[in-house]
Design an enzyme around this catalytic site. Structure first.
Site, PDB file in Angstrom:
ATOM      1  N   ASP A 169       0.887  -1.162   0.000  1.00 29.08           N
ATOM      2  CA  ASP A 169       0.000   0.000   0.000  1.00 29.08           C
ATOM      3  C   ASP A 169       0.929   1.216   0.000  1.00 29.08           C
ATOM      4  O   ASP A 169       1.762   1.360   0.900  1.00 29.08           O
ATOM      5  CB  ASP A 169      -0.870  -0.041   1.268  1.00 29.08           C
ATOM      6  CG  ASP A 169      -1.811   1.146   1.298  1.00 29.08           C
ATOM      7  OD1 ASP A 169      -1.453   2.210   0.742  1.00 29.08           O
ATOM      8  OD2 ASP A 169      -2.898   1.012   1.877  1.00 29.08           O
ATOM      9  N   LYS A 189       5.423  10.248 -17.157  1.00 30.55           N
ATOM     10  CA  LYS A 189       4.883  11.585 -17.249  1.00 30.55           C
ATOM     11  C   LYS A 189       3.466  11.617 -16.666  1.00 30.55           C
ATOM     12  O   LYS A 189       2.865  10.552 -16.584  1.00 30.55           O
ATOM     13  CB  LYS A 189       4.895  12.074 -18.690  1.00 30.55           C
ATOM     14  CG  LYS A 189       3.869  11.384 -19.605  1.00 30.55           C
ATOM     15  CD  LYS A 189       3.756  12.097 -20.906  1.00 30.55           C
ATOM     16  CE  LYS A 189       2.450  12.793 -21.080  1.00 30.55           C
ATOM     17  NZ  LYS A 189       1.293  11.923 -21.283  1.00 30.55           N
ATOM     18  N   HIS A 214       7.715   8.355 -23.686  1.00 32.15           N
ATOM     19  CA  HIS A 214       7.809   7.138 -24.503  1.00 32.15           C
ATOM     20  C   HIS A 214       7.959   7.455 -25.986  1.00 32.15           C
ATOM     21  O   HIS A 214       8.398   6.616 -26.762  1.00 32.15           O
ATOM     22  CB  HIS A 214       6.629   6.200 -24.238  1.00 32.15           C
ATOM     23  CG  HIS A 214       5.354   6.588 -24.910  1.00 32.15           C
ATOM     24  ND1 HIS A 214       4.516   7.542 -24.413  1.00 32.15           N
ATOM     25  CD2 HIS A 214       4.778   6.159 -26.059  1.00 32.15           C
ATOM     26  CE1 HIS A 214       3.469   7.668 -25.223  1.00 32.15           C
ATOM     27  NE2 HIS A 214       3.607   6.838 -26.241  1.00 32.15           N
ATOM     28  N   LYS A 258      10.274   5.563 -29.684  1.00 31.50           N
ATOM     29  CA  LYS A 258       9.734   5.108 -30.972  1.00 31.50           C
ATOM     30  C   LYS A 258      10.858   5.123 -32.007  1.00 31.50           C
ATOM     31  O   LYS A 258      11.560   6.130 -32.140  1.00 31.50           O
ATOM     32  CB  LYS A 258       8.595   6.026 -31.428  1.00 31.50           C
ATOM     33  CG  LYS A 258       7.333   5.906 -30.570  1.00 31.50           C
ATOM     34  CD  LYS A 258       6.219   6.769 -31.123  1.00 31.50           C
ATOM     35  CE  LYS A 258       5.063   6.891 -30.164  1.00 31.50           C
ATOM     36  NZ  LYS A 258       4.146   5.761 -30.144  1.00 31.50           N
ATOM     37  N   GLU A 282      -5.526  11.436 -32.978  1.00 31.20           N
ATOM     38  CA  GLU A 282      -5.962  10.119 -32.497  1.00 31.20           C
ATOM     39  C   GLU A 282      -7.431   9.898 -32.785  1.00 31.20           C
ATOM     40  O   GLU A 282      -8.229  10.814 -32.647  1.00 31.20           O
ATOM     41  CB  GLU A 282      -5.814  10.036 -30.970  1.00 31.20           C
ATOM     42  CG  GLU A 282      -4.416   9.869 -30.489  1.00 31.20           C
ATOM     43  CD  GLU A 282      -4.358   9.788 -28.959  1.00 31.20           C
ATOM     44  OE1 GLU A 282      -5.093   8.981 -28.370  1.00 31.20           O
ATOM     45  OE2 GLU A 282      -3.567  10.533 -28.376  1.00 31.20           O
ATOM     46  N   HIS A 336       5.474  15.157 -25.526  1.00 25.83           N
ATOM     47  CA  HIS A 336       5.872  14.482 -26.765  1.00 25.83           C
ATOM     48  C   HIS A 336       6.140  15.446 -27.924  1.00 25.83           C
ATOM     49  O   HIS A 336       7.139  15.333 -28.631  1.00 25.83           O
ATOM     50  CB  HIS A 336       4.799  13.487 -27.200  1.00 25.83           C
ATOM     51  CG  HIS A 336       4.381  12.543 -26.113  1.00 25.83           C
ATOM     52  ND1 HIS A 336       5.260  11.977 -25.235  1.00 25.83           N
ATOM     53  CD2 HIS A 336       3.163  12.065 -25.763  1.00 25.83           C
ATOM     54  CE1 HIS A 336       4.605  11.178 -24.394  1.00 25.83           C
ATOM     55  NE2 HIS A 336       3.326  11.221 -24.696  1.00 25.83           N
ATOM     56  N   LYS A 350      -7.836  14.421 -29.778  1.00 22.72           N
ATOM     57  CA  LYS A 350      -8.469  13.103 -29.631  1.00 22.72           C
ATOM     58  C   LYS A 350      -9.755  13.101 -30.444  1.00 22.72           C
ATOM     59  O   LYS A 350     -10.316  14.160 -30.738  1.00 22.72           O
ATOM     60  CB  LYS A 350      -8.778  12.835 -28.161  1.00 22.72           C
ATOM     61  CG  LYS A 350      -7.499  12.688 -27.332  1.00 22.72           C
ATOM     62  CD  LYS A 350      -7.700  11.766 -26.156  1.00 22.72           C
ATOM     63  CE  LYS A 350      -6.452  11.658 -25.299  1.00 22.72           C
ATOM     64  NZ  LYS A 350      -5.492  10.653 -25.776  1.00 22.72           N
TER      65      LYS A 350
END
Ligand code: BG6
Length: 502
Positions: free
Chosen positions: A92, A152, A182, A186, A220, A244, A345
């Protein structure tokens, strides 16, 4: 950037192992490293979570995660080898006992003394976990290295990032901290560096004399899904642009580093970020744009709900799901060249790409011919899903008249038979190898916050209204007002002939 040699074994301890990131990225990535034979022999993976699970239950869970994501299906023999590495420990985050028993387990059982702690948890818990790990002396490095990977967002703005850094500094040396973005893992993002610095063709053109403007897009299909509680406190500017997209911009714009060493690379990225002209508050409306998706028809899913109907989103939220910025880099190479960054998005298509638009030739040689308007040259770097580089050039059309057409010189980064690896595979391996070049240094993160802070401040004061766009569209047309000139427009595709203007 991984090398082909195996490093010494380590223990990967994952906090938040039962969460979404671990399910869809971390455990599948570790499995794929097993498939590739890249996990050092005695490496162990210890999941921690609040649930009172044991190793057997955890293995069942991991099996589901891996089955859902394994490229080419799960190889039973490899999976059995992978299972030997797995274990589970209940912690925890706010209770000292869990950390004490964790320290005992790591010390007394079969765990290598090099330990990487992966914090895949709420940012507000970063500090408490580090403090607790330090109190049970798990961050000290007398007999092996101790590294901490921090997901992040690193902070919420400049101030909170500074406060977090100050807290981490009490317990960790900078070389122990791996701040993850991330995107840098790539392959095609790393290819930006190769394209620029392993080819001599581009460098003479890569500046304000030849480049008209640069566009960086991440769009996206997906909405916020189950991440509404987090997303509504973040918004597109924090979630994608501060991290990013500013990293991509830094890679496109940086000077050649003196070497590929982590510090050399990061020094050059920081220089670019520091040279971004601050957006004064009175210019926020001219240089930044935000909007939110409402319900609409997606190309594949059909009808989808709007942002305000998503789980965890307050009905009066003005959090942006689409954000675009116009930025300038005030240095010798880039002065006056606009960089347009855009993300959203529930847009029509999922794609990440960098598009570089060149200027027209200085002499209008073809003015008195039938060539009406010359298409500018573009270089497009597709990051995902298409891993392609296209260069658009003008050629004469066959026939008796002097007319041109634009053709695409098209290069794929990866042919179909070449393996695709996920960004997390590279990055998890880099941690084992102690290579921090694809992780962020604190000054990069802090400078990126300084770029977006003025916009966040103005938007946080304007809480009555936000423009909307239908799901499945390319976002509001009004975003075009960011362009400096009428002949600039958003690219929607890597192909010149294909829906160039949306
Ligand atoms: C994450 C953001 O960092 O990146 C998400 O929090 C976003 O909102 C994701 O969807 C995009 O990453 P990728 O690798 O799917 O392009």
């Amino acid at each position: 950037m991984t090398t082909a040699t195996l490093s010494s074994p380590c223990s990967y301890v994952i906090f938040g192992a039962t969460g979404n990131l671990s399910q869809v990225k971390l455990m599948p990535a570790l499995y794929h490293l097993e498939v590739a034979g890249r996990l050092p022999e005695e490496t162990m993976i210890l999941a921690t979570g609040r649930r009172p699970w044991n190793r057997e239950i955890w293995i069942e869970q991991v099996k589901k995660m891996v089955v859902a994501k394994a490229r080419g299906g799960v190889d039973e023999a490899i999976f059995s080898r992978f299972v030997q590495r797995l274990d589970y420990h209940q912690v925890d985050l706010n209770q000292a006992e869990g950390y004490q028993s964790l320290a005992i387990k790591l010390d007394q059982e079969n765990f290598p003394s090099n330990i990487a702690f992966y914090l895949s948890i709420k940012p507000s818990d970063f500090g408490v976990v580090i403090q607790n790990l330090s109190e049970v002396e798990l961050l000290q490095q007398p007999h092996g290295w101790r590294r901490v990977i921090i997901e992040k967002p690193f902070g919420y703005d400049t101030e909170s990032a500074r406060a977090l850094q100050k807290r981490l500094n009490r317990y960790l040396e900078e070389e122990q901290i791996y701040r993850i973005d991330h995107y840098l893992g790539k392959g095609t993002v790393q290819n930006v560096l190769v394209f620029r610095f392993a080819n001599v063709l581009m460098e003479p053109l890569w500046n304000r004399n030849y480049i008209d403007h640069v566009q960086i897009t991440h769009s996206e299909n997906l909405g916020v899904g189950t991440r509404g509680y987090y997303y509504d406190t973040a918004g597109a500017l924090r979630d994608m642009i501060q991290s990013h997209l500013l990293q991509l911009m830094a890679l496109v714009a940086m000077e050649p580093p003196v070497s590929m060493e982590a510090e050399a690379l990061r020094d050059e990225k920081v220089k670019v970020l520091k040279s971004i002209r601050p957006i004064p508050q009175h210019a926020v409306h001219a240089q930044a744009f935000r909007a939110q998706y409402r319900s609409g028809q997606m190309p594949e899913e059909g009808f989808v709900s709007g942002y305000l109907e998503e789980e965890g989103i307050p009905k009066d939220s003005v959090t942006e799901t689409y954000a675009a910025l116009r930025l300038y880099i005030d240095n010798w190479r880039w002065r006056g060249v606009p960089f347009y960054l855009r993300t959203g998005k529930r847009l029509k298509k999922s794609q990440s790409a960098i598009a570089i638009c060149f200027k027209h030739p200085p002499q209008q040689l073809f003015r008195n011919t039938q060539i009406e308007q010359l298409h500018p040259n573009w270089i497009n770097l597709g990051i995902q899903p298409e891993e392609r580089l296209t260069t658009e050039i003008n050629v004469k059309q066959p026939g008796l008249t002097m007319k041109t057409r634009t053709i695409n010189m098209d290069a794929s980064f990866r042919s179909q038979h070449e393996a695709h690896t996920d960004a997390y595979e590279d990055l998890l391996l880099d941690v084992i190898e102690g290579d921090r070049s694809l992780f962020l240094r604190y000054d990069e993160v802090a400078t990126a916050w300084q770029v977006v802070d003025p916009v966040l401040q103005v938007w946080s004061m304007e809480r009555d209204y936000i423009r909307s766009y239908p799901a499945g569209s390319w976002g509001p047309k009004e975003a075009n007002r960011l362009f400096e000139r009428e002949d600039q427009y958003w690219r929607y595709s890597l192909d010149c002939c294909d829906e160039l203007k949306g």
